[in-house]
Design a protein around this motif. Structure first.
Motif, PDB file in Angstrom:
ATOM      1  N   ASP A  99       0.820  -1.207   0.000  1.00  0.00           N
ATOM      2  CA  ASP A  99       0.000   0.000   0.000  1.00  0.00           C
ATOM      3  C   ASP A  99       0.856   1.260   0.000  1.00  0.00           C
ATOM      4  O   ASP A  99       0.509   2.261  -0.623  1.00  0.00           O
ATOM      5  N   ARG A 147       1.755   1.867  -3.501  1.00  0.00           N
ATOM      6  CA  ARG A 147       0.586   2.300  -4.269  1.00  0.00           C
ATOM      7  C   ARG A 147       0.279   3.771  -3.985  1.00  0.00           C
ATOM      8  O   ARG A 147      -0.053   4.533  -4.890  1.00  0.00           O
ATOM      9  N   ARG A 148       0.392   4.168  -2.733  1.00  0.00           N
ATOM     10  CA  ARG A 148       0.079   5.543  -2.382  1.00  0.00           C
ATOM     11  C   ARG A 148       1.079   6.518  -2.998  1.00  0.00           C
ATOM     12  O   ARG A 148       0.757   7.695  -3.220  1.00  0.00           O
ATOM     13  N   SER A 149       2.262   6.045  -3.284  1.00  0.00           N
ATOM     14  CA  SER A 149       3.241   6.929  -3.915  1.00  0.00           C
ATOM     15  C   SER A 149       2.846   7.268  -5.342  1.00  0.00           C
ATOM     16  O   SER A 149       3.371   8.214  -5.933  1.00  0.00           O
ATOM     17  N   GLY A 208      -3.604  10.757  -1.201  1.00  0.00           N
ATOM     18  CA  GLY A 208      -4.064   9.455  -1.658  1.00  0.00           C
ATOM     19  C   GLY A 208      -5.076   9.476  -2.778  1.00  0.00           C
ATOM     20  O   GLY A 208      -5.846   8.519  -2.923  1.00  0.00           O
ATOM     21  N   GLU A 236      -6.739  -0.173  -7.401  1.00  0.00           N
ATOM     22  CA  GLU A 236      -5.799   0.804  -6.859  1.00  0.00           C
ATOM     23  C   GLU A 236      -4.933   1.314  -8.003  1.00  0.00           C
ATOM     24  O   GLU A 236      -4.866   0.700  -9.063  1.00  0.00           O
ATOM     25  N   ARG A 255      -9.907   7.593  -4.579  1.00  0.00           N
ATOM     26  CA  ARG A 255      -9.030   7.581  -3.414  1.00  0.00           C
ATOM     27  C   ARG A 255      -8.487   6.176  -3.194  1.00  0.00           C
ATOM     28  O   ARG A 255      -9.226   5.196  -3.306  1.00  0.00           O
ATOM     29  N   VAL A 256      -7.205   6.077  -2.914  1.00  0.00           N
ATOM     30  CA  VAL A 256      -6.608   4.777  -2.650  1.00  0.00           C
ATOM     31  C   VAL A 256      -7.355   4.104  -1.493  1.00  0.00           C
ATOM     32  O   VAL A 256      -7.466   4.656  -0.399  1.00  0.00           O
TER      33      VAL A 256
END
Length: 409
Positions: free
Chosen positions: A191, A194-196, A202, A212, A227-228
């Protein structure tokens, strides 16, 4: 500041590009592909860009006529009082070649080195990859290497402690500055990584049903702000978001900016409450690029046609501020008053109030006959200027136009 677009296609493109190249799809690289495509076809249909690590920058959106060959622009030279230094990445006897380098701010950066041939079917014990990290602007590096590597690879720099390397079969990622590396399947992307690929809060632009950013591509005719881990935002901007025609930015002040092509123009919507409500700004005619400064206060549209016209956002209206130099290659917002600009002929300078000031010490390092590729420019979240030149990176640290330049290779 981070920006994101249709991340799913970025990874689909990576699978195809991996056969011949391992260069990751950063903003500067994506814009370079955009210009090459425009020169070939005369019409720019759109572009998906992904910037990992969050530098400010520009996202080209609308197409137009093929630009004429630029002519060198007269410049105002400043006294050569600033410094230019060279630093090489040395990893204590590990034989390798620098293949990519990404900085998250002026001091912390990650580098990917290797002895691997960029072919998709190579499996060899002689193929060694090295992930290195610096916390002092490239003066020293800590690294970790591994040998069960194959084919091309992609570097994702997340923050000071976290980075990931994607190869054909697995991810290797670290959360302790490269001391340890963990291997994961491509479907098990953490995660934090992924958020990066999203904005700092996010958010990302993706298709309905996309799990995602970075997940298996999902085909759609209309995209959403998502949003993630939370799906689509309940309220969407009043823009037509389609794959390859939109971008999402988040400034250091927390404001969101969504931009898309609409007909022959560029439309922008903004939110100061994390997408609870959106304000649509007037549409600007012609092909243009959106660029937001790291602090979020400088919001610009940069014309991509012959005029090279510049618009700055004042209140909720775009105001024309003259044009960029005719030979501009790329530009990025440094603050509310200044743009940093690279030239198609090599070199870099600052544009303020319609006046271009050259940086003399970068004329030789960025000379085009040394490197046949355009130099890409971004502004990192702390205001550091990052100039990409092939696999090397030039960092400009300091305030405003007063900078010390370091080339890391």
């Amino acid at each position: 500041m981070r920006e994101t677009t249709v991340v799913e296609r970025v990874f689909a493109e990576f699978e195809a590009d991996a056969l011949t190249s391992f260069r990751p799809p950063g903003v500067a690289d994506a814009q370079r592909r955009l210009r090459q495509r425009r020169r070939r076809r005369g019409l720019l249909a759109g572009l998906t860009a992904l910037l990992v690590g969050g530098p400010a920058g520009a996202f080209a959106l609308a197409g137009g006529q093929t630009d004429p060959r630029p002519t060198p622009t007269p410049v105002v030279s400043v006294s050569p009082q600033r410094k230019f230094m060279e630093r090489q990445i040395i990893v204590n006897g590990v034989p390798s070649t620098l293949t990519d380098i990404r900085f998250v701010d002026g001091r912390v950066g990650w580098a990917l080195l290797g002895t691997c041939e960029p072919t998709a079917d190579q499996v060899s014990g002689d193929c060694v990859r090295t992930l290195a990290r610096t916390t002092d602007g490239g003066q020293s590096w800590r690294y970790a290497s591994w040998s069960d590597a194959t084919g091309p690879a992609q570097l994702l720099a997340v923050d000071a402690d976290t980075a990931a390397v994607r190869s054909e079969r697995v991810y290797r990622w670290t959360q302790d500055g490269g001391v340890t590396l963990v291997s994961l399947r491509l479907t098990d992307l953490p995660d934090v990584v992924r958020r990066s690929m999203a904005t700092r809060s996010g958010l990302y632009i993706g298709c309905p049903g996309a799990k995602e950013p970075g997940a298996v591509p999902v085909t759609c005719t209309r995209s959403q702000v998502r949003r993630v881990g939370g799906g689509a935002l309940p309220r969407q901007p009043a823009l037509t978001l389609q794959p390859d025609n939109g971008g999402l930015f988040e400034g250091g002040d927390g404001r969101l900016w969504v931009v898309s092509t609409e007909g022959d123009g560029v439309a922008v919507a903004t939110s100061d409450d994390q997408g609870e409500s959106w304000l649509r700004l007037p549409t600007v005619a012609g092909p243009a690029t959106l660029s937001v400064s790291p602090d979020g206060r400088g919001v610009w549209l940069l014309g991509e046609d012959r005029s090279r016209m510049v618009w700055r956002l004042v209140g909720d209206r775009w105001q024309q501020r003259g044009g960029l130099p005719d030979d501009t290659s790329q530009a990025a917002a440094l603050d509310a008053d200044t743009l940093v600009v690279t030239s198609a002929y090599g070199g870099l300078g600052f544009w303020t109030g319609g006046r271009y000031t050259d940086v003399p010490e970068l004329r030789e390092p960025l000379r085009r006959d040394r490197d046949d590729q355009d130099a890409g420019v971004d502004v990192l979240p702390d205001g550091t200027i990052a100039v990409r030149q092939s696999s090397a990176l030039i960092l400009g640290t300091g305030r405003g136009t007063d900078r010390t330049w370091v080339r890391i290779s």
